[in-house]
Design a protein around this motif. Structure first.
Motif, PDB file in Angstrom:
ATOM      1  N   ILE A 344      21.449  10.242 -16.448  1.00 44.56           N
ATOM      2  CA  ILE A 344      21.699  12.303 -17.277  1.00 44.56           C
ATOM      3  C   ILE A 344      21.201  12.996 -16.018  1.00 44.56           C
ATOM      4  O   ILE A 344      21.227  13.810 -15.632  1.00 44.56           O
ATOM      5  N   PRO A 345      19.621  12.555 -15.541  1.00 46.86           N
ATOM      6  CA  PRO A 345      18.666  13.976 -14.634  1.00 46.86           C
ATOM      7  C   PRO A 345      19.740  13.349 -13.453  1.00 46.86           C
ATOM      8  O   PRO A 345      19.515  14.286 -12.821  1.00 46.86           O
ATOM      9  N   SER A 346      20.279  13.116 -13.322  1.00 46.14           N
ATOM     10  CA  SER A 346      21.625  13.056 -11.654  1.00 46.14           C
ATOM     11  C   SER A 346      21.785  15.251 -11.990  1.00 46.14           C
ATOM     12  O   SER A 346      21.848  15.243 -11.149  1.00 46.14           O
ATOM     13  N   TYR A 347      21.521  14.909 -13.673  1.00 46.32           N
ATOM     14  CA  TYR A 347      22.506  16.633 -12.879  1.00 46.32           C
ATOM     15  C   TYR A 347      21.177  17.711 -12.837  1.00 46.32           C
ATOM     16  O   TYR A 347      21.649  18.806 -12.823  1.00 46.32           O
ATOM     17  N   PHE A 348      20.247  17.439 -13.669  1.00 46.62           N
ATOM     18  CA  PHE A 348      18.986  18.078 -12.855  1.00 46.62           C
ATOM     19  C   PHE A 348      18.776  18.578 -11.446  1.00 46.62           C
ATOM     20  O   PHE A 348      19.075  17.692 -10.542  1.00 46.62           O
ATOM     21  N   LYS A 349      17.906  20.059 -11.453  1.00 46.53           N
ATOM     22  CA  LYS A 349      17.475  20.134 -10.184  1.00 46.53           C
ATOM     23  C   LYS A 349      16.646  18.677  -9.528  1.00 46.53           C
ATOM     24  O   LYS A 349      15.932  18.136 -10.450  1.00 46.53           O
ATOM     25  N   ARG A 350      16.291  19.099  -7.831  1.00 43.67           N
ATOM     26  CA  ARG A 350      15.965  18.563  -7.781  1.00 43.67           C
ATOM     27  C   ARG A 350      14.609  17.805  -8.063  1.00 43.67           C
ATOM     28  O   ARG A 350      13.766  16.618  -8.482  1.00 43.67           O
ATOM     29  N   GLY A 351      13.441  18.782  -8.169  1.00 43.61           N
ATOM     30  CA  GLY A 351      12.234  18.084  -8.366  1.00 43.61           C
ATOM     31  C   GLY A 351      12.326  17.711 -10.469  1.00 43.61           C
ATOM     32  O   GLY A 351      11.078  16.912  -9.921  1.00 43.61           O
ATOM     33  N   MET A 352      12.541  17.984 -10.989  1.00 37.65           N
ATOM     34  CA  MET A 352      12.831  17.156 -12.684  1.00 37.65           C
ATOM     35  C   MET A 352      13.480  16.339 -12.306  1.00 37.65           C
ATOM     36  O   MET A 352      13.270  15.258 -12.976  1.00 37.65           O
ATOM     37  N   LYS A 353      14.822  15.911 -11.257  1.00 41.02           N
ATOM     38  CA  LYS A 353      15.728  14.669 -11.223  1.00 41.02           C
ATOM     39  C   LYS A 353      14.015  13.923 -10.770  1.00 41.02           C
ATOM     40  O   LYS A 353      14.856  12.532 -11.324  1.00 41.02           O
ATOM     41  N   GLY A 354      13.675  14.404  -9.376  1.00 42.60           N
ATOM     42  CA  GLY A 354      12.251  13.179  -9.049  1.00 42.60           C
ATOM     43  C   GLY A 354      11.509  12.460 -10.342  1.00 42.60           C
ATOM     44  O   GLY A 354      11.592  11.537 -10.109  1.00 42.60           O
ATOM     45  N   LYS A 355      11.575  13.390 -11.149  1.00 43.80           N
ATOM     46  CA  LYS A 355       9.839  13.264 -12.214  1.00 43.80           C
ATOM     47  C   LYS A 355      10.828  12.547 -13.475  1.00 43.80           C
ATOM     48  O   LYS A 355      10.340  11.111 -13.258  1.00 43.80           O
ATOM     49  N   PHE A 356      11.952  12.584 -13.717  1.00 41.21           N
ATOM     50  CA  PHE A 356      12.980  11.683 -14.336  1.00 41.21           C
ATOM     51  C   PHE A 356      13.645  10.405 -14.197  1.00 41.21           C
ATOM     52  O   PHE A 356      13.187   9.157 -14.767  1.00 41.21           O
ATOM     53  N   ILE A 357      13.582  10.398 -12.757  1.00 44.39           N
ATOM     54  CA  ILE A 357      14.025   9.117 -12.388  1.00 44.39           C
ATOM     55  C   ILE A 357      12.941   8.055 -12.390  1.00 44.39           C
ATOM     56  O   ILE A 357      13.461   7.049 -12.528  1.00 44.39           O
ATOM     57  N   ASN A 358      11.825   9.017 -11.300  1.00 37.70           N
ATOM     58  CA  ASN A 358      11.098   7.825 -11.472  1.00 37.70           C
ATOM     59  C   ASN A 358      10.373   7.436 -12.243  1.00 37.70           C
ATOM     60  O   ASN A 358       9.612   6.416 -12.891  1.00 37.70           O
ATOM     61  N   LEU A 359      10.217   7.742 -13.790  1.00 37.07           N
ATOM     62  CA  LEU A 359       9.476   7.057 -14.905  1.00 37.07           C
ATOM     63  C   LEU A 359      10.883   6.662 -15.734  1.00 37.07           C
ATOM     64  O   LEU A 359      10.629   6.200 -17.185  1.00 37.07           O
ATOM     65  N   ARG A 360      11.924   6.758 -15.354  1.00 33.24           N
ATOM     66  CA  ARG A 360      13.093   6.037 -15.815  1.00 33.24           C
ATOM     67  C   ARG A 360      13.734   6.338 -17.046  1.00 33.24           C
ATOM     68  O   ARG A 360      13.850   5.475 -18.377  1.00 33.24           O
ATOM     69  N   LEU A 361      13.562   7.757 -17.228  1.00 33.26           N
ATOM     70  CA  LEU A 361      13.870   7.862 -18.792  1.00 33.26           C
ATOM     71  C   LEU A 361      15.147   8.678 -18.407  1.00 33.26           C
ATOM     72  O   LEU A 361      15.964   8.808 -17.474  1.00 33.26           O
ATOM     73  N   LEU A 362      15.988   9.212 -19.514  1.00 31.96           N
ATOM     74  CA  LEU A 362      17.452   9.230 -20.087  1.00 31.96           C
ATOM     75  C   LEU A 362      18.291   8.287 -18.817  1.00 31.96           C
ATOM     76  O   LEU A 362      19.744   8.557 -18.069  1.00 31.96           O
ATOM     77  N   MET A 363      17.852   7.429 -18.920  1.00 35.09           N
ATOM     78  CA  MET A 363      18.492   6.552 -17.835  1.00 35.09           C
ATOM     79  C   MET A 363      19.055   5.295 -18.179  1.00 35.09           C
ATOM     80  O   MET A 363      18.897   4.515 -19.582  1.00 35.09           O
ATOM     81  N   TYR A 364      20.715   4.673 -18.335  1.00 33.20           N
ATOM     82  CA  TYR A 364      21.596   3.914 -19.705  1.00 33.20           C
ATOM     83  C   TYR A 364      22.304   2.516 -18.742  1.00 33.20           C
ATOM     84  O   TYR A 364      23.104   3.076 -17.809  1.00 33.20           O
ATOM     85  N   ASN A 365      21.766   1.322 -19.456  1.00 32.81           N
ATOM     86  CA  ASN A 365      22.026   0.503 -17.811  1.00 32.81           C
ATOM     87  C   ASN A 365      23.604  -0.310 -18.505  1.00 32.81           C
ATOM     88  O   ASN A 365      23.574  -0.520 -19.242  1.00 32.81           O
ATOM     89  N   HIS A 366      24.135  -0.088 -17.709  1.00 33.08           N
ATOM     90  CA  HIS A 366      25.760  -0.585 -18.062  1.00 33.08           C
ATOM     91  C   HIS A 366      25.526  -2.592 -17.470  1.00 33.08           C
ATOM     92  O   HIS A 366      25.265  -2.185 -16.361  1.00 33.08           O
ATOM     93  N   TYR A 367      26.385  -3.572 -18.767  1.00 29.71           N
ATOM     94  CA  TYR A 367      25.897  -4.316 -17.951  1.00 29.71           C
ATOM     95  C   TYR A 367      27.772  -4.653 -18.008  1.00 29.71           C
ATOM     96  O   TYR A 367      28.246  -4.710 -19.320  1.00 29.71           O
ATOM     97  N   CYS A 368      28.213  -5.787 -17.415  1.00 37.74           N
ATOM     98  CA  CYS A 368      29.875  -6.550 -18.183  1.00 37.74           C
ATOM     99  C   CYS A 368      29.948  -8.057 -17.359  1.00 37.74           C
ATOM    100  O   CYS A 368      29.450  -8.301 -16.339  1.00 37.74           O
ATOM    101  N   PRO A 369      29.603  -8.522 -17.910  1.00 32.67           N
ATOM    102  CA  PRO A 369      29.476 -10.470 -17.267  1.00 32.67           C
ATOM    103  C   PRO A 369      30.768 -10.571 -16.896  1.00 32.67           C
ATOM    104  O   PRO A 369      30.547 -11.438 -15.522  1.00 32.67           O
ATOM    105  N   ALA A 370      32.330 -10.104 -17.146  1.00 33.37           N
ATOM    106  CA  ALA A 370      33.267 -10.275 -16.517  1.00 33.37           C
ATOM    107  C   ALA A 370      33.268  -9.665 -14.787  1.00 33.37           C
ATOM    108  O   ALA A 370      33.857 -10.421 -13.714  1.00 33.37           O
ATOM    109  N   TRP A 371      32.330  -8.516 -14.837  1.00 31.14           N
ATOM    110  CA  TRP A 371      32.055  -7.570 -13.247  1.00 31.14           C
ATOM    111  C   TRP A 371      31.085  -9.161 -11.733  1.00 31.14           C
ATOM    112  O   TRP A 371      31.798  -9.301 -11.452  1.00 31.14           O
ATOM    113  N   ASN A 372      30.160  -8.908 -13.382  1.00 28.39           N
ATOM    114  CA  ASN A 372      28.808 -10.649 -12.596  1.00 28.39           C
ATOM    115  C   ASN A 372      30.060 -11.533 -12.037  1.00 28.39           C
ATOM    116  O   ASN A 372      30.149 -11.764 -11.270  1.00 28.39           O
ATOM    117  N   ASP A 373      31.145 -12.038 -12.588  1.00 27.74           N
ATOM    118  CA  ASP A 373      31.543 -13.309 -12.555  1.00 27.74           C
ATOM    119  C   ASP A 373      32.464 -12.891 -11.254  1.00 27.74           C
ATOM    120  O   ASP A 373      32.956 -13.762 -10.565  1.00 27.74           O
TER     121      ASP A 373
END
Length: 386
Positions: A344-373
């Motif tokens: 979600i921080p990818s849509y933010f302006k660069r200053g705020m975006k960098g802070k959120f990314i560094n803190l890993r806030l509002l970032m949601y990890n997607h997993y798919c076992p079939a793709w790993n296979d």
């Protein structure tokens, strides 16, 4: 004394033989084994998963869990890409399985296709859905949780075998979704004037650059032998600059917010370069190989190693083989490294975006076992070609 030495030698030999037999007694991870496993994943459907969709899961923490299920066509497009790209290496029986997986994926894709144009969404478009990340983000709730995106569109297009006329029409449509109002505030200043493609098709949605997404877009252009546009050239230059500045190593989550990992970015670049040579990328291939080798030495993550080894093979290298047991396979399917991140921080302006990314806030990890296979399947196919 001599007898004791002989006895010790025989005991050591017996122990070594026992360990040797044990290490080879586990079933080999073969192409047939992985194809059947991927097909089995796809056959799984219930009251939540659409039939034909590969089950995937979301977790705000960087840890594989199956608690939050997710219907998306994204992993189907990735798996279909690998199967089609390596189709000629499969046996007649294996091709039947590949055809079945791809056909099932295309049937499922209709739930994610735009009703009025030839684009795809990450999530289903046939019904209103609640935003899959956080209930307390009301701005994203409702039927249009997110606009259609370049990634799912070009990969979905490659999955369903549309003709070149349709590809050219889509390519023309894509030209309206670029950075046409610089300077762009969602990226570093050096990239702010790049007329590259946005990740999103939404007219009112912020323009967001992602190096890996741009690789997928250019892969579509290369696969269909489309005439390059100014946006294509600008996108390529954006990728080249990110490599030359070493941003793919120093700031992967900023310049590739939806993939956010150096090794995954390298995997995308190698996949683009494997279609046919692009001179600007061929010139800096030694730098890419060096980065990949450095990452290979630094990581202990099995999934990351597989992507790096696949990239190196595509760049003409012959890395040492990776030995994987059946026990390793389960760990890899449930690997904590997310291939894709809802950032979600990818849509933010660069200053705020960098802070959120560094803190890993509002970032949601997607997993798919079939793709790993499938990533492992691709590695085995590439290794067999050496």
């Amino acid at each position: 004394m001599q007898l004791k030495r002989c006895i010790r030698f025989l005991i050591s030999l017996c122990i070594a033989c026992c360990f040797s037999i044990q290490s080879f007694s586990q079933p080999n991870i073969t192409i047939d084994y992985l194809l059947n496993r991927i097909e089995t994943h796809q056959l799984k459907h219930d009251n939540y998963f659409i039939e034909g969709v590969f089950p995937s899961y979301i977790n705000a923490a960087r840890k594989f869990k199956i608690k939050k299920e997710d219907n998306t066509i994204f992993y189907n497009t990735l798996i279909a890409y690998v199967l089609k790209d390596n189709y000629n290496q499969f046996s007649p029986v294996q091709k039947i399985i590949c055809d079945s997986i791809i056909a099932g994926s295309n049937r499922a894709a209709v739930f994610f296709k735009n009703k009025t144009r030839n684009t795809y969404n990450f999530w289903r478009t046939d019904t209103a859905i609640r935003f899959n990340y956080s209930w307390w983000l009301p701005v994203f709730k409702g039927r249009s949780a997110l606009p259609d995106d370049m990634d799912d569109t070009v990969l979905g297009f490659l999955m369903n075998n549309q003709n070149k006329d349709s590809a050219e029409a889509l390519h023309r449509f894509m030209q309206a979704y670029i950075n046409n109002a610089p300077p762009l505030k969602t990226t570093y200043k050096i990239y702010a004037y790049d007329s590259a493609y946005s990740t999103w098709f939404g007219k009112k949605f912020p323009v967001v650059f992602d190096v890996s997404v741009l690789c997928n877009v250019l892969s579509f252009v290369q696969q269909y032998n489309l005439q390059w546009t100014k946006a294509d050239s600008a996108s390529l230059q954006h990728i080249v600059t990110a490599i030359q500045r070493n941003d793919i190593v120093k700031h992967p989550a900023f310049i590739s917010p939806y993939y956010a990992n150096t090794s995954i970015i390298l995997y995308h670049i190698a996949r683009l370069m494997s279609i046919k040579p692009i001179n600007e990328l061929e010139i800096i291939k030694p730098q890419l190989i060096q980065i990949a080798n450095n990452r290979l030495q630094a990581t202990s993550n099995m999934l990351e190693k597989i992507m790096l080894l696949s990239a190196l093979i595509k760049w003409g290298q012959q890395p040492p083989p990776l030995h994987i047991s059946e026990g390793d396979l389960k760990k890899m399917e449930q690997n904590n490294l997310p291939f894709f991140i809802g950032n979600i921080p990818s849509y933010f302006k660069r200053g705020m975006k960098g802070k959120f990314i560094n803190l890993r806030l509002l970032m949601y990890n997607h997993y798919c076992p079939a793709w790993n296979d499938c990533l492992l399947l691709e590695y085995l196919l590439l290794s067999n070609s050496l």
